[in-house]
Structures are given as structure tokens and as C-alpha cells.
Design a protein around this motif. Structure first.
Motif, mmCIF file in Angstrom:
data_model
loop_
_atom_site.group_PDB
_atom_site.id
_atom_site.type_symbol
_atom_site.label_atom_id
_atom_site.label_comp_id
_atom_site.label_asym_id
_atom_site.label_seq_id
_atom_site.Cartn_x
_atom_site.Cartn_y
_atom_site.Cartn_z
ATOM 1 N N UNK A 40 41.211 26.974 36.320
ATOM 2 C CA UNK A 40 41.007 28.419 36.413
ATOM 3 C C UNK A 40 39.524 28.800 36.391
ATOM 4 N N UNK A 41 38.709 28.122 35.600
ATOM 5 C CA UNK A 41 37.283 28.467 35.537
ATOM 6 C C UNK A 41 36.604 28.217 36.886
ATOM 7 N N UNK A 46 34.367 30.314 41.993
ATOM 8 C CA UNK A 46 34.330 30.407 43.466
ATOM 9 C C UNK A 46 34.545 31.853 43.911
ATOM 10 N N UNK A 47 35.456 32.552 43.252
ATOM 11 C CA UNK A 47 35.709 33.955 43.599
ATOM 12 C C UNK A 47 34.480 34.809 43.309
ATOM 13 N N UNK A 48 33.821 34.570 42.188
ATOM 14 C CA UNK A 48 32.594 35.312 41.881
ATOM 15 C C UNK A 48 31.489 34.992 42.877
ATOM 16 N N UNK A 49 31.418 33.737 43.316
ATOM 17 C CA UNK A 49 30.436 33.361 44.332
ATOM 18 C C UNK A 49 30.727 34.084 45.653
ATOM 19 N N UNK A 116 51.420 40.813 36.597
ATOM 20 C CA UNK A 116 50.756 39.994 37.609
ATOM 21 C C UNK A 116 50.128 38.791 36.897
ATOM 22 N N UNK A 117 50.677 37.599 37.077
ATOM 23 C CA UNK A 117 50.110 36.417 36.420
ATOM 24 C C UNK A 117 48.677 36.135 36.877
ATOM 25 N N UNK A 118 47.951 35.385 36.056
ATOM 26 C CA UNK A 118 46.532 35.105 36.343
ATOM 27 C C UNK A 118 46.331 34.435 37.689
ATOM 28 N N UNK A 119 47.173 33.471 38.039
ATOM 29 C CA UNK A 119 46.982 32.757 39.297
ATOM 30 C C UNK A 119 47.171 33.691 40.488
#
Length: 188
Positions: A40-41, A46-49, A116-119
Motif C-alpha cells: 500500500x505504501x 506512485x499515486x502521489x508521484x 469504499x475499501x482502501x484498495x
């Protein structure tokens, strides 16, 4: 069912090359998603990038503010769903009985289950950023607006929505975040 009725089949009943290609592409995509689940980290990094790349692109191009505003509202909706319980306590029969931690020894523990689950939150947020990035390649989505107004609208919308969500959390006594399970060490 007649010949060619199922998806990915040609007129003669055999799978088409295009159907096979997209089926295989979907399987590869799902395989990569499955492999990324425990990290998850890394996924969020990657999403923040991707978000930083998108913001830099919008800043350099000086446009696509409507797309960015829509992306912000989409992410806000995802975040609210992430913070909300799967079963809304306000819809339960007894208004005083909501999902809460047990207070007595014999009460059943009901963990917080998210709507809404984290994934799925991560997956939807990342797809939203990618779609917004793709929109910046088309001039049709570059609608001229006065962007400070959009920023003010978004800040107001964020504050009102979060205030309502926090009041809901306080009223029904739930906290959507956990700091991890208690772990027991084995004595050696």
C-alpha cells in the motif's frame, strides 16, 4: 444463443483476435493489480508521484482548470466514501444503536467496515489522475475560466463536506482509522 452472440467471438463462433488481445490485456492488468495489493505504501507513493506530475503539467501549461476541479471533486467524493461506514448508522432502526466498540465483556465486537475499501480508493483515485492527465492532451477540455473562483468553490465544498462528515462521525461514535491490530509477542 446463436453464433457470435458472446463477447469476443467472431461471426463463425471462434474467439476473435481482437477479443483475445483485450481479454489477455485484462488478465495482465488484473495480475499486476493483484501483485500490488500488499504494497500500500508503494501504491500510494506512485499515486502521489502521478499527482505531482499532473499538477506540474497543469502549472506549466497554464490551463485545464476545469479538469483539475473535476478531479478534485472526484477525489473528495472518494475520500468521503472511504471515511464512511458500509452500513450508515443513521439508517438503522434504533437511532441510539449504531456501530460502536463493545463496552461490556459479553458484547460483540464489530470492526469498522468502510463503504469504499482502501484498495478500491487507491485504484479509483489513480485511474482518475490518469484520465485527467489524458484530458490535458486535448485542447477541447481546456475551457477558459478564472481559476481562483474554482479554488474558492473547492475549498468551500471541502470544508462543508468535511464538517458534515465529522459531525456524523461524532454523532454515531465511530472512528474510520485504526492504528493497527494488537500483536502479541511469543516468549522465547
Amino acid at each position: 444463443m446463436s453464433e457470435g452472440d458472446s463477447a469476443g467471438e467472431s461471426i463463425h463462433g471462434k474467439p476473435s483476435a481482437i477479443g483475445n488481445f483485450f481479454k489477455r490485456l485484462g488478465q495482465i492488468y488484473q495480475s499486476w493489480l493483484d501483485k500490488s495489493t500488499p504494497f500500500s505504501a508503494v501504491r500510494w507513493a506512485v499515486t502521489l508521484l502521478l499527482t505531482a506530475i499532473y499538477m506540474i503539467r497543469v502549472y506549466i501549461l497554464q490551463g485545464w482548470y476545469i479538469v483539475t476541479y473535476a478531479l478534485g471533486i472526484y477525489h473528495l467524493n472518494l475520500f468521503i466514501a472511504f471515511l464512511s461506514p458500509k452500513v450508515d448508522p443513521s439508517l438503522l432502526d434504533d437511532p441510539d444503536e449504531g456501530p460502536a466498540l463493545p463496552t461490556k465483556q459479553n458484547e460483540e465486537f464489530r470492526p469498522f467496515i468502510r463503504r469504499l475499501p482502501e484498495f478500491k480508493f487507491w485504484h479509483s483515485a489513480t485511474k482518475g489522475i490518469i484520465v485527467a492527465m489524458i484530458c490535458t492532451f486535448f485542447e477541447a477540455f481546456n475551457v477558459p475560466v478564472f481559476w481562483p473562483i474554482l479554488v474558492m468553490y473547492f475549498i468551500m465544498l471541502f470544508c462543508i463536506t468535511m464538517k458534515r462528515q465529522i459531525k456524523h462521525m461524532i454523532k454515531y461514535r465511530y472512528l474510520p482509522f485504526t492504528h493497527g491490530k494488537r500483536t502479541y509477542r511469543e516468549e522465547t
